[in-house]
Design a protein around this motif. Structure first.
Motif, PDB file in Angstrom:
ATOM      1  N   SER A 661       0.557  -1.007   0.582  1.00  7.02           N
ATOM      2  CA  SER A 661       0.273  -0.324  -0.185  1.00  7.02           C
ATOM      3  C   SER A 661       0.953   1.103   0.153  1.00  7.02           C
ATOM      4  N   GLY A 662       0.368   2.488  -0.216  1.00  5.36           N
ATOM      5  CA  GLY A 662       0.841   3.760  -0.610  1.00  5.36           C
ATOM      6  C   GLY A 662       0.163   4.957   0.028  1.00  5.36           C
ATOM      7  N   SER A 663       0.908   6.044   0.782  1.00  4.48           N
ATOM      8  CA  SER A 663       0.165   6.610   0.830  1.00  4.48           C
ATOM      9  C   SER A 663       1.220   7.929   1.227  1.00  4.48           C
ATOM     10  N   ASN A 664       0.459   9.216   0.792  1.00  7.02           N
ATOM     11  CA  ASN A 664       1.850  10.434   0.853  1.00  7.02           C
ATOM     12  C   ASN A 664       0.786  11.535   1.126  1.00  7.02           C
ATOM     13  N   ILE A 665       1.883  12.352   1.780  1.00 12.33           N
ATOM     14  CA  ILE A 665       1.689  13.408   2.659  1.00 12.33           C
ATOM     15  C   ILE A 665       2.271  15.301   2.100  1.00 12.33           C
ATOM     16  N   GLU A 666       2.222  16.112   2.795  1.00 13.52           N
ATOM     17  CA  GLU A 666       2.494  17.386   1.625  1.00 13.52           C
ATOM     18  C   GLU A 666       2.562  17.926   2.669  1.00 13.52           C
ATOM     19  N   LEU A 667       3.621  19.021   3.272  1.00 14.12           N
ATOM     20  CA  LEU A 667       3.479  20.339   3.772  1.00 14.12           C
ATOM     21  C   LEU A 667       3.231  21.450   3.711  1.00 14.12           C
ATOM     22  N   LEU A 668       1.643  21.768   3.785  1.00 17.54           N
ATOM     23  CA  LEU A 668       1.076  23.091   3.395  1.00 17.54           C
ATOM     24  C   LEU A 668       2.084  23.751   3.525  1.00 17.54           C
ATOM     25  N   LYS A 669       1.277  25.322   3.277  1.00 15.75           N
ATOM     26  CA  LYS A 669       2.120  27.018   3.202  1.00 15.75           C
ATOM     27  C   LYS A 669       1.626  26.714   4.594  1.00 15.75           C
ATOM     28  N   ASP A 670       0.483  26.595   5.442  1.00 15.26           N
ATOM     29  CA  ASP A 670      -0.523  26.996   7.343  1.00 15.26           C
ATOM     30  C   ASP A 670      -0.088  26.763   7.664  1.00 15.26           C
ATOM     31  N   GLY A 671       1.001  25.073   7.453  1.00 15.53           N
ATOM     32  CA  GLY A 671       1.259  24.359   8.959  1.00 15.53           C
ATOM     33  C   GLY A 671       0.533  23.124   8.958  1.00 15.53           C
ATOM     34  N   SER A 672      -0.187  23.112   8.235  1.00 13.36           N
ATOM     35  CA  SER A 672      -1.161  21.828   8.127  1.00 13.36           C
ATOM     36  C   SER A 672      -0.652  21.342   7.283  1.00 13.36           C
ATOM     37  N   VAL A 673      -1.062  19.594   7.225  1.00 14.41           N
ATOM     38  CA  VAL A 673      -0.486  19.123   6.349  1.00 14.41           C
ATOM     39  C   VAL A 673      -1.849  18.059   5.517  1.00 14.41           C
ATOM     40  N   MET A 674      -1.462  17.324   3.843  1.00  8.99           N
ATOM     41  CA  MET A 674      -3.035  16.912   3.451  1.00  8.99           C
ATOM     42  C   MET A 674      -2.224  15.629   3.807  1.00  8.99           C
ATOM     43  N   ILE A 675      -3.029  14.593   3.405  1.00  8.78           N
ATOM     44  CA  ILE A 675      -2.795  13.498   2.612  1.00  8.78           C
ATOM     45  C   ILE A 675      -3.262  12.880   1.788  1.00  8.78           C
ATOM     46  N   TYR A 676      -2.591  11.695   0.934  1.00  9.77           N
ATOM     47  CA  TYR A 676      -2.880  11.448   0.031  1.00  9.77           C
ATOM     48  C   TYR A 676      -3.071  10.337  -0.723  1.00  9.77           C
ATOM     49  N   ASN A 677      -4.884   8.901  -0.611  1.00  7.69           N
ATOM     50  CA  ASN A 677      -3.881   7.859  -0.419  1.00  7.69           C
ATOM     51  C   ASN A 677      -5.594   7.440  -0.984  1.00  7.69           C
ATOM     52  N   THR A 678      -5.613   6.289  -1.402  1.00 12.05           N
ATOM     53  CA  THR A 678      -6.773   5.741  -1.882  1.00 12.05           C
ATOM     54  C   THR A 678      -7.506   4.566  -1.283  1.00 12.05           C
ATOM     55  N   TRP A 679      -7.709   4.806   0.123  1.00 10.60           N
ATOM     56  CA  TRP A 679      -8.308   4.161   1.469  1.00 10.60           C
ATOM     57  C   TRP A 679     -10.040   4.770   1.506  1.00 10.60           C
ATOM     58  N   GLU A 680     -10.057   3.431   0.504  1.00  6.36           N
ATOM     59  CA  GLU A 680     -11.908   4.249  -0.319  1.00  6.36           C
ATOM     60  C   GLU A 680     -12.454   3.674   1.150  1.00  6.36           C
ATOM     61  N   ASP A 681     -13.788   4.301   1.176  1.00  3.16           N
ATOM     62  CA  ASP A 681     -14.476   4.811   2.206  1.00  3.16           C
ATOM     63  C   ASP A 681     -16.053   3.752   1.771  1.00  3.16           C
ATOM     64  N   HIS A 682     -16.141   2.979   2.296  1.00  4.15           N
ATOM     65  CA  HIS A 682     -17.705   2.607   1.866  1.00  4.15           C
ATOM     66  C   HIS A 682     -18.407   2.638   2.979  1.00  4.15           C
ATOM     67  N   GLY A 683     -18.006   3.737   4.262  1.00  6.36           N
ATOM     68  CA  GLY A 683     -18.799   3.486   5.312  1.00  6.36           C
ATOM     69  C   GLY A 683     -17.871   2.976   6.469  1.00  6.36           C
ATOM     70  N   GLN A 684     -16.701   2.344   6.405  1.00 13.80           N
ATOM     71  CA  GLN A 684     -16.165   1.806   8.093  1.00 13.80           C
ATOM     72  C   GLN A 684     -15.500   2.695   8.500  1.00 13.80           C
ATOM     73  N   GLY A 685     -15.148   4.044   7.305  1.00 22.95           N
ATOM     74  CA  GLY A 685     -14.741   5.415   8.207  1.00 22.95           C
ATOM     75  C   GLY A 685     -13.295   5.575   8.261  1.00 22.95           C
ATOM     76  N   ALA A 686     -13.192   5.668   6.552  1.00 25.45           N
ATOM     77  CA  ALA A 686     -11.728   5.933   6.423  1.00 25.45           C
ATOM     78  C   ALA A 686     -10.863   7.286   6.199  1.00 25.45           C
ATOM     79  N   ASP A 687     -11.915   7.928   6.024  1.00 21.09           N
ATOM     80  CA  ASP A 687     -11.776   9.662   6.833  1.00 21.09           C
ATOM     81  C   ASP A 687     -10.650   9.482   8.377  1.00 21.09           C
ATOM     82  N   MET A 688     -11.749   9.376   9.145  1.00 16.61           N
ATOM     83  CA  MET A 688     -11.068   9.086  10.104  1.00 16.61           C
ATOM     84  C   MET A 688      -9.997   8.237  10.442  1.00 16.61           C
TER      85      MET A 688
END
Length: 948
Positions: A661-688
């Motif tokens: 499996s793969g997952s990427n991360i990017e540091l953003l200008k405001d100090g937050s981060v962006m996570i990029y992946n394909t953890w698909e969510d069919h209700g099980q809670g991929a976002d959490m």
């Protein structure tokens, strides 16, 4: 005015009414026969009210009309009184100003996929408007009376939410701002922090695929896939589309001749034990070939509207010759059975057996079992369980700004979808882009393509963007189901009740497609008596072609079948030995030790699990079991008998064999981060799952949960994380998330131990974007790691899984001795899924899995497409069918290689509960049901058999 309105209705004219909708006066015009749901969604664009079954059986479309709950899908516009007051979910609350019930649904974990959430909130609000102090049973009665259906939650948390909201409305509790539930420095990992999407689902703002349709550009066409209703097996001579092409609004009628590629979807390629090459599944039926199941598509009609597309489809003419139908696996394996595929040679004298998997341990146990002090030799059958999601298949397709065929669908395996489609539609993978829509559940069926191929075909042949949706009846008839399994099992024990040998043969009905069947067939051996110790074993599993519904993944893929046979057999053997079924299992558990080489401590594949918490779990479950038995004895009467059943189950938490499996991360200008992946969510809670894992990995940065942003499930922007299946995402993608976060932290870390800001990273020329990866592996005795591998086709030996989940299932069941109807009165799940990321998510998965297991045991089946096409006939478990007395006992043994000690969770709770329910029926009344579901006629038949 009333007379004029009646005349207008009779003439087919429009009816105008003055209404108040969500407090706003409106003048609304509608056709008399359209539904209130159509008026709300398609005219007023209030898409918070969902379209589900469209026949009043699920309640997702509930609104409040003049103070009463109504199902908008069966309420005609002509029957809505003028000057009515209508409240939809949009009028209840907003993300900034939640109603008490919306807030309670969020914090109680009552929201999973969210498709049914608006309907439950509207229904629950109507109850609370009348009664601010309901009992739990009154809440359950209310939801039952109003036909409320949820396939995800198990209902308990929804009732919890109504009770909490009632307490708020009575002034006994207060709403806490969701943003203030996290305090700086708090851990999100191993907490009950609400999932990020929950607030939007609770307010009706979370758009699903059919909601998107109403917001697409007007040039989108409608594509309708046409199949011959009622035809399961036939030779197709000619497909005539000439009349359909002339119909109003038709842009194109597509057939197999329009497919640019091979017209074959990737199936069981690379399976060395199969006699098929895996390319037997077609996009479109071809002339000269066969229809092999109800729902095989012969044409796709593309038109300006759905009405025109459906009308034109009825003009498609197919000249065909009916052939004998094989819809029962027993018939399919007979030597004289007709072949589903004429060019399939068959295996071991069975013309429709196309795959064979063998698992061996020790000596051949046949004679050992025959000579054992105690033995059982019997046959078991598990059903064709329907997924019964509340959102029908839908999606849309267009060319993006780089010329890629871009498909938005319910896929929970978006990279796999590209692999399946590419050769079939005649495009390189780089020219296909898949984006997951917000999904109204899947439970596994969307690991395959079901509508994506038709969307691609319609787009490519017309050059116009297209939308597609089938109705719920078509969805149920055409989408894949869980494979039934016929099992012959023999097992023996010595005079003291110790297992001495087990053997079995399984025949798995997989329909007419090989679709991932090798993994499914492997499960018959991988989990054959897997919790238990024995020296000698043989099991052979065959995959069989039939003309019934084709099969794909369903939660706990493959294990409910084998555990139904194995755990029923264990129960029977316990009674043969004269030993309590709980004691019998406990004394026969694996003789596990860390990194053990002892075969009695290993699974059938010849390796030991990474942990083995079952002995301690049995100790935790013991007092509960004894109390339940005492309760059953006290409650039992001649008219209604009670009994307690137990089962033990294990399931994997990563994909079979090599997995990564793969997952990427990017540091953003405001100090937050962006996570990029394909953890698909069919209700099980991929976002959490993503937020909780990333937050724990990035704790040195002191980020709040809101500072972890998500860009997920777009193959053009996100790395391949693999399918959200096999309970693998928390372990596999979770470890990839940790890997990417560690790489970012290493880059940000200064020599003094503090961390660089974004501006400092840029100034020093340090990258702000990092890729994370993880590959499935196990740990050896010397501390080294070894990658997982598949099972040998002849012996079954291998290392298929790095992570596992464990369950002890306890069911208290009643049987009415007049009607022979069984009901699960209490269920306790003692489960171990490693260290828990989020309790709301995990509890929801476990309650929901248990509910599906109870349904599998007692009501759910898919026998005949002509009858079993709606929720009632398929045995959907509504709230009164599922006990409110559900208890979870968590064991959190850390996994050595899991992210922060975690394993998976989604499929463990559906591996074994049905077997516990079946065993409880026997304990109650002596009826040993061997075929599920255990409907009253089967219980009655088993009782009559017992008397003989």
């Amino acid at each position: 005015m009333a007379k004029e309105k009646t005349e207008a209705q009779l003439a087919g004219g429009y009816v105008v009414k003055k209404l108040t909708v969500n407090g706003v006066p409106r003048r609304v015009i509608g056709k008399p026969e359209v539904t209130l749901l159509t008026v709300l969604r398609e005219q007023l664009k209030m898409t918070g009210t969902k379209r589900g079954c469209n026949c009043g059986q699920c309640g997702v479309c509930n609104v409040i009309l003049n103070g009463k709950v109504v199902r908008a899908c069966i309420t005609r516009w002509k029957s809505v009184p003028e000057f009515s007051q209508i409240t939809t979910i949009e009028g209840v609350g907003t993300p900034e100003n939640l109603h008490a019930l919306q807030w309670a649904m969020i914090v109680c974990g009552a929201i999973q996929c969210g498709f049914c959430t608006p309907g439950f909130i509207m229904c629950g609000k109507a109850l609370l408007d009348e009664n601010k102090n309901p009992t739990r049973e009154e809440v359950r009665d209310w939801f039952g009376k109003n036909w409320m259906a949820c396939r995800c939650t198990g209902y308990k948390q929804i009732v919890d939410a109504v009770m909490k909201a009632a307490a708020i409305l009575r002034g006994e509790e207060k709403i806490e701002e969701l943003a203030k539930m996290y305090k700086p420095g708090d851990k999100v990992w191993n907490s009950s922090y609400p999932r990020p999407s929950a607030v939007y689902k609770a307010t009706g703002l979370w758009d699903f695929g059919d909601d998107d349709r109403l917001k697409l550009p007007e040039e989108f066409l409608f594509a309708y896939p046409y199949a011959l209703e009622g035809v399961r097996h036939a030779k197709v001579n000619k497909i005539n589309i000439s009349e359909a092409e002339k119909c109003e609004g038709v842009v194109k009628v597509c057939t197999y001749k329009d497919v640019k590629g091979t017209n074959r979807l990737r199936g069981q390629v690379g399976c060395d034990s199969a006699v098929t090459d895996g390319w037997e599944r077609r996009i479109m039926v071809e002339e000269g070939d066969k229809i092999r199941q109800w729902g095989d598509i012969v044409a796709v009609v593309v038109a300006d509207t759905e009405e025109h597309a459906r009308a034109a489809a009825q003009k498609v003419k197919v000249d065909y010759e009916p052939l004998p139908e094989l819809i029962n696996v027993r018939e399919a394996i007979k030597e004289d059975a007709v072949s589903v595929f004429d060019d399939c040679p068959g295996i071991d004298g069975m013309p429709n057996a196309w795959n064979k998997r063998c698992f061996t341990k020790g000596e051949d146990p046949h004679d050992i079992i025959t000579n054992a002090a105690h033995k059982i030799d019997d046959e078991f059958y598990s059903s064709r369980q329907p997924h019964m999601v509340l959102e029908a298949d839908c999606g849309y397709a267009y060319y993006d700004d780089e010329g890629r065929v871009t498909i938005h669908s319910k896929s929970c395996a978006i990279y796999f979808a590209i692999v399946k489609l590419a050769r079939a539609i005649g495009l390189p993978p780089s020219k296909i882009r898949i984006i997951e829509n917000n999904m109204g559940a899947s439970f596994g069926y969307k690991t395959t393509v079901t509508n994506e191929q038709y969307l691609a075909l319609a787009l490519m042949t017309t050059g116009r963007p297209v939308y597609m949706r089938v109705d719920m009846k078509e969805h149920n008839q055409r989408t894949p189901k869980r494979s039934p399994s016929l099992m012959h099992i023999r097992a023996g024990a010595d005079a003291k009740g110790k297992l001495v040998g087990v053997e079995g043969t399984c025949w798995i009905d997989h329909g007419p497609c090989s679709e991932s069947a090798n993994d499914l067939t492997n499960k018959s051996g991988q989990f054959f008596f897997s919790p238990y110790a024995y020296d000698d074993m043989r099991v052979t599993a065959y995959t069989i072609w039939t003309n019934h519904r084709w099969s794909s993944a369903f939660r706990a893929y493959g294990s409910p079948q084998i555990y139904w046979g194995v755990e029923t057999a264990m129960d029977m053997l316990a009674y043969e030995c004269g030993i309590d079924p709980f004691d019998f299992r406990e004394q026969n558990l694996l003789e596990w030790a860390p990194f053990t080489d002892n075969p009695r401590g290993q699974f059938p594949s010849g390796y030991a699990p990474e942990v083995f918490p079952l002995p301690e779990m049995m100790k935790k479950a013991r007092p509960v079991y004894e109390e339940m038995k005492k309760k059953a004895k006290e409650l039992s009467t001649p008219e209604k008998k009670y009994g307690v059943g137990v089962s033990v189950s294990i399931y994997n938490a990563n994909d079979d064999g090599a997995d990564e499996s793969g997952s990427n991360i990017e540091l953003l200008k405001d100090g937050s981060v962006m996570i990029y992946n394909t953890w698909e969510d069919h209700g099980q809670g991929a976002d959490m799952g993503t937020v909780g894992t990333a937050h724990e990995a990035l704790r040195p940065l002191n980020l709040s949960p809101e500072q972890i942003k998500l860009y997920m499930n777009d193959t053009a922007r996100c790395p391949n994380s693999g399918a959200a299946a096999a309970s693998r995402s928390q372990t596999m993608t979770g470890n990839a998330i940790v890997d990417s976060c560690n790489k970012l932290l290493d880059a940000m870390r200064k020599p003094d131990g503090t961390y660089r800001t974004y501006d400092e990273m840029i100034a020093e020329g340090i990258p702000t974007f990092y890729e994370g990866k993880w590959q499935a592996k196990i740990q050896r005795k010397d501390g080294s790691v070894e990658s997982c591998c598949g099972n040998d086709k002849d012996s079954g030996k291998g290392i298929p899984f790095a992570f596992h989940m464990f369950a002890v299932n306890l069911a208290l069941v009643s049987v009415d001795m007049k009607t022979f109807k069984a009901h699960c009165e209490q269920f306790v799940l003692c489960g171990d899924v490693g260290v828990i990321n989020n309790y709301l998510v995990v509890d929801g998965q476990q309650y929901g899995g248990v509910a599906q297991g109870i349904g599998l045991a007692l009501t759910e089946d898919f026998l005949d497409e002509s009858k079993y096409h709606n929720f009632v006939t398929m045995g959907f478990p509504y709230i009164k069918d599922i006990t409110d007395d559900l208890t979870l006992i968590h064991s959190e043994v850390p996994r050595p290689l899991g992210p922060f000690g975690a394993s998976g969770t989604g499929e463990m709770p559906l591996s074994g509960p049905h077997a516990a329910v079946g065993n409880a029926i026997y304990a109650a009344c002596g009826a040993r049901v061997k075929t599920i579901p255990a409907i009253p006629s089967r219980i009655k038949e088993a009782l009559e058999e017992m008397k003989k």
